[in-house]
Motif scaffolding. Sequence first.
Motif, short mmCIF file in Angstrom:
data_model
loop_
_atom_site.label_atom_id
_atom_site.label_comp_id
_atom_site.label_asym_id
_atom_site.label_seq_id
_atom_site.Cartn_x
_atom_site.Cartn_y
_atom_site.Cartn_z
N ALA A 94 0.67 -1.26 0.00
CA ALA A 94 0.46 0.07 -0.11
C ALA A 94 0.78 1.48 0.05
O ALA A 94 1.33 1.23 0.48
N ILE A 95 0.83 2.80 -0.69
CA ILE A 95 1.17 3.24 -1.22
C ILE A 95 0.63 4.84 -0.77
O ILE A 95 -1.00 4.57 -0.97
N SER A 96 0.91 5.37 0.16
CA SER A 96 -0.13 6.69 0.69
C SER A 96 0.65 7.82 -0.05
O SER A 96 1.41 7.85 -0.55
N VAL A 97 -0.34 8.78 -0.28
CA VAL A 97 -0.38 10.14 -0.48
C VAL A 97 0.83 11.22 -0.42
O VAL A 97 1.61 11.08 -0.92
N PHE A 98 1.06 10.66 1.15
CA PHE A 98 2.32 11.32 1.95
C PHE A 98 4.29 10.92 2.07
O PHE A 98 4.33 11.26 1.94
N ASP A 99 3.36 9.12 1.12
CA ASP A 99 4.46 9.06 0.60
C ASP A 99 5.53 9.68 -0.28
O ASP A 99 6.77 9.47 -0.54
N LEU A 100 4.37 9.70 -1.42
CA LEU A 100 4.38 10.50 -3.03
C LEU A 100 4.56 11.93 -2.69
O LEU A 100 5.72 12.20 -2.86
N PHE A 101 3.93 12.73 -1.55
CA PHE A 101 4.21 13.87 -1.32
C PHE A 101 4.78 14.42 0.14
O PHE A 101 3.86 14.10 0.99
N SER A 102 5.68 14.19 -0.21
CA SER A 102 6.79 14.31 1.45
C SER A 102 7.91 15.56 1.34
O SER A 102 8.13 16.30 0.52
N VAL A 103 7.68 16.58 2.31
CA VAL A 103 8.43 17.33 2.39
C VAL A 103 10.93 16.76 2.82
O VAL A 103 10.91 16.25 3.68
N GLY A 104 10.86 17.91 1.63
CA GLY A 104 12.27 17.13 2.11
C GLY A 104 13.17 18.70 1.35
O GLY A 104 12.61 20.07 1.62
N ILE A 105 14.53 18.08 1.50
CA ILE A 105 14.94 19.42 0.56
C ILE A 105 16.14 19.47 -0.09
O ILE A 105 16.75 17.93 -0.54
N GLY A 106 16.38 20.07 -1.12
CA GLY A 106 16.95 19.89 -2.78
C GLY A 106 18.69 19.39 -2.31
O GLY A 106 19.23 19.44 -1.61
N PRO A 107 18.97 18.96 -3.88
CA PRO A 107 18.06 19.24 -4.81
C PRO A 107 17.96 17.98 -5.17
O PRO A 107 17.39 17.94 -6.74
N SER A 108 17.40 17.17 -4.61
CA SER A 108 17.46 15.70 -5.43
C SER A 108 16.98 14.91 -4.36
O SER A 108 17.26 14.11 -3.02
N SER A 109 15.89 14.05 -4.41
CA SER A 109 15.19 13.74 -3.46
C SER A 109 15.67 11.81 -3.84
O SER A 109 16.08 11.50 -2.84
#
Length: 451
Positions: free
Chosen positions: A2-17
């Motif tokens: 199961a994948i949550s919307v919060f797995d796809l939209f998470s807060v981080g820093i740049g420049p690359s996920s």
Amino acid sequence: MAISVFDLFSVGIGPSSSHTVGPMRAARLFVQRLHGEGRLSQVKRIKAELFGSLGATGHGHGSPKAVLLGLEGHSPETVDPAAVEGRVAEIRETGRLRLDGVQEIRFTVDRDLVMHRRKSLPLHPNGMRFTATGTDGVELESAVYYSVGGGFVVDEDATGTDRIKPDATPVRYPFRTGVELLARTEESGLPISGVMLANELSWRGEDAVHKELLGIWQVMRECVDNGCRNSGELPGGLKVRRRAAELAASLTEQDDPLEWVTLFALAVNEENAAGGRVVTAPTNGAAGIVPAVLHYYMRFVPGADDAGVVRFLLAAGAVGVLFKENASISGAEVGCQGEVGSACSMAAAGLAEVLGGTPSQVENAAEIAMEHNLGLTCDPIGGLVQIPCIERNAVASVKAITAARMALRGDGTHFVSLDKVIKTMRETGRDMKVKYKETARGGLAVNVIEC
């Protein structure tokens, strides 16, 4: 899984996920594992090795900094971007590292952090190995992790077809394909955002879903605001000039909405390139597209409100699940079609949803957007997330709006399904030469001469 919307939209820093956020999370996982086993105090040395794309373009993507911060226990969600450079410089100067913030060891960056430019680990191009040794060089622990796109991290026990965070949580309306997603909407009578919301309730209450999604939206807004204020050159040596602040000062309320969309995307991706706070959406390299289209909705669509923002992100997240389940959102694996292409598709779906589209029209919007990003290579100049990445986000944001509006002019029936275009994207990525997949060894990365 199961994948949550919060797995796809998470807060981080740049420049690359995949090259910044993922390595930071992996390094933190390793030291917390040692800490949890009660072995942290025994560690005398840590060796970190980065392979494949991480080794090839990691310096330009901030991977070494991310690993150092992760080993010290920092997380992408909470680390202070303004403090990163200072702390990394201190580690280099003193040769001392605080594991998980508590256990100080000697650490020589040039010796203990190894970038393997031409070696790869078997599961994914973004591989890492961490090794902890104690007194007399006795190995205490070793672990392999993979950063598989969007900040997702898996260990070496993951298989080639199971490269998402393991989560066996049962959801009300399970789906893995576009066909299944549409079937869930038909049997439930819910829109795509409603199906995704019902599934999110498996992890948290409805009020929490709304609050946290609006929190994601707030970070997106702050990122745009910061990007519109900051000027000067981006770091990294290419001397790329930031344009968002100048563009923001020149636009008026009456200007073409698409110029504003361009501004919003540029602002986010300039902040990302500068190592600022961003939302992976679903990756950092494509972080400007969903925020730009969401800003378009809120600024130029009559009746737009916070409830619409929530529905937008839920619908976009549902489409993101399909890409994560059936293909990849990693530029190192399938090229930029997996990053900008998937983000464009997600944004188109979100906009079609809040503009009143039926589930079939939303699926059509997502398909149109992805179809016209097929084959997009990942060839960053200098290994930096700047050229062509920043402009590519702006163009894809406009493309997402066009795709949504085209879909809404139809009745939802179309020749190519979203499932077919995702399958095609995956196969195209497999056929793509490695030099076009985030290695800086092909395309613009080698055909542009630096002066």
